[in-house]
Scaffold this motif. Structure first.
Motif, short mmCIF file in Angstrom:
data_model
loop_
_atom_site.label_atom_id
_atom_site.label_comp_id
_atom_site.label_asym_id
_atom_site.label_seq_id
_atom_site.Cartn_x
_atom_site.Cartn_y
_atom_site.Cartn_z
N ALA A 147 4.44 9.56 0.20
CA ALA A 147 3.83 8.13 0.06
C ALA A 147 2.65 7.84 -0.38
O ALA A 147 2.50 6.80 -0.87
N THR A 148 1.49 8.80 -0.24
CA THR A 148 0.28 8.85 -0.80
C THR A 148 0.23 8.30 -2.44
O THR A 148 0.01 7.35 -2.96
N ARG A 149 1.00 9.34 -2.93
CA ARG A 149 1.18 9.10 -4.50
C ARG A 149 1.95 7.84 -4.88
O ARG A 149 1.54 7.08 -5.74
N TYR A 150 3.16 7.74 -4.12
CA TYR A 150 3.80 6.32 -4.43
C TYR A 150 3.10 5.06 -4.16
O TYR A 150 3.06 3.95 -5.13
N VAL A 151 2.26 4.88 -3.18
CA VAL A 151 1.37 3.80 -2.91
C VAL A 151 0.15 3.68 -3.97
O VAL A 151 0.08 2.61 -4.24
N GLU A 152 -0.19 4.96 -4.40
CA GLU A 152 -1.37 4.94 -5.37
C GLU A 152 -0.76 4.19 -6.58
O GLU A 152 -1.28 3.34 -7.27
N ALA A 153 0.46 4.65 -6.85
CA ALA A 153 1.06 4.19 -8.38
C ALA A 153 1.52 2.72 -7.86
O ALA A 153 1.21 1.97 -8.99
N LEU A 154 1.98 2.17 -6.76
CA LEU A 154 1.96 0.79 -6.51
C LEU A 154 0.93 -0.08 -6.74
O LEU A 154 0.69 -1.26 -7.38
N LYS A 155 -0.45 0.47 -6.55
CA LYS A 155 -1.73 -0.36 -6.34
C LYS A 155 -2.17 -0.54 -7.95
O LYS A 155 -2.79 -1.37 -8.13
N GLU A 156 -1.74 0.42 -8.69
CA GLU A 156 -2.07 0.49 -10.07
C GLU A 156 -1.08 -0.69 -10.83
O GLU A 156 -1.56 -1.31 -11.87
N GLN A 157 0.06 -0.98 -10.41
CA GLN A 157 0.82 -2.17 -10.98
C GLN A 157 0.00 -3.34 -10.96
O GLN A 157 -0.63 -3.77 -10.21
N GLU A 158 0.54 -4.26 -11.80
CA GLU A 158 0.21 -5.76 -11.92
C GLU A 158 0.91 -6.35 -10.84
O GLU A 158 2.04 -6.03 -10.36
N GLY A 159 0.20 -7.46 -10.43
CA GLY A 159 0.85 -8.54 -9.42
C GLY A 159 -0.04 -8.56 -8.03
O GLY A 159 -1.13 -8.61 -8.17
N LYS A 160 0.72 -9.19 -7.20
CA LYS A 160 0.03 -9.65 -5.97
C LYS A 160 -0.26 -8.29 -5.14
O LYS A 160 0.35 -7.34 -5.36
N ARG B 121 -6.22 7.58 6.30
CA ARG B 121 -6.64 9.05 6.12
C ARG B 121 -6.75 9.26 4.65
O ARG B 121 -7.65 9.94 4.10
N ALA B 122 -5.94 8.75 3.60
CA ALA B 122 -5.82 8.72 2.21
C ALA B 122 -6.78 8.09 1.50
O ALA B 122 -6.94 7.73 0.33
N ASN B 123 -7.33 7.12 2.33
CA ASN B 123 -8.34 6.12 1.73
C ASN B 123 -7.59 5.09 0.84
O ASN B 123 -8.29 4.66 -0.18
N LEU B 124 -6.55 4.63 1.39
CA LEU B 124 -5.64 3.86 0.44
C LEU B 124 -5.82 2.21 0.76
O LEU B 124 -5.71 1.24 0.27
N ILE B 125 -6.27 2.22 2.16
CA ILE B 125 -6.33 0.70 2.70
C ILE B 125 -7.71 0.18 2.17
O ILE B 125 -8.65 0.66 2.37
#
Length: 176
Positions: free
Chosen positions: A95-108, A124-128
Motif C-alpha cells: 500500500a505504501t508504494r502504491y499510494v506514493e505512486a498515486l500521489k505522483e500522478q497528475e490530477g485532483k 506511519r509512512a508519512n503519506l498523509i
C-alpha cells in the motif's frame, strides 16, 4: 504532486465506528438543516478514493448505490479471491508504494477514506498531507479508533477550525 487527504468523522473520544462497525452515534447528531460539514467542497477537490477492505465492506453493507461514482477508487486488501467490482480496483500490492505512486500522478487530490488501521499505516509512512476530522458531539466508549494501533506521536499544525450548528466541529490539520 497530489495530496493525500484524510476527511473523516470521529466521536469526541476518537472513534470512527462502534465495535460492530456501526455509525449510529453519528446519525443521531441532529441535523435538521442537512448541513454537509464541508463535505461537498472537499468531494469536489478529490479525484481518487482509497480505503481498506473493512471500510469497503461497510459501505457495501449499507445497500445503497456506490457513493463515489466518477472517482477512481482503490480498495487495499490482503484477502485473496475477492469478487471483481466495477466500482473499485482491488489492490494487494504494498500500500505504501502504491499510494506514493498515486500521489505522483497528475490530477485532483486523493481521499483517504479509512479505516483506522489503514489510516494509521498511511500516517506511519508519512503519506498523509492533510487531516480533516469532523468531531461529533458523541462519546462511543469503544470501537474502531481513528488511527488504530498507532503507538507514536505525530506533530500536526492546525490550519483552521469550524463550528457548525449541529455541534460538529471540523478540525483541519497539516502534517509537519
Amino acid at each position: 504532486m497530489r495530496k493525500l487527504r484524510l476527511y473523516i468523522a470521529a466521536s469526541l473520544d476518537g472513534y470512527i465506528a462502534s465495535e460492530n462497525g456501526g455509525l449510529e452515534w453519528l446519525y443521531e447528531v441532529p441535523n435538521p438543516e442537512n448541513i454537509d460539514h464541508g463535505y461537498h467542497d472537499f468531494f469536489k477537490s478529490i479525484g481518487t478514493v482509497i480505503m481498506g477492505m473493512n471500510t469497503y465492506r461497510t459501505i457495501i453493507s449499507f445497500g445503497v448505490d456506490w457513493p463515489y461514482t466518477g472517482k477512481q477508487c482503490y480498495v487495499f486488501t490482503s484477502t485473496q479471491g475477492v469478487e471483481p467490482d466495477g466500482n473499485v480496483t482491488f489492490v494487494s500490492d504494498d500500500a505504501t508504494r502504491y499510494v506514493e505512486a498515486l500521489k505522483e500522478q497528475e490530477g485532483k487530490d486523493i481521499w483517504l477514506l479509512g479505516g483506522g488501521l489503514f489510516n494509521a499505516s498511511m500516517l506511519r509512512a508519512n503519506l498523509i498531507d492533510d487531516i480533516m476530522v469532523c468531531v461529533a458531539p458523541a462519546i462511543v466508549g469503544k470501537g474502531i479508533k481513528l488511527f488504530e494501533g498507532l503507538d507514536g506521536e505525530v506533530p500536526l499544525s492546525l490550519v483552521k477550525s469550524r463550528v457548525f450548528d449541529t455541534g460538529m466541529v471540523l478540525l483541519e490539520y497539516r502534517a509537519r
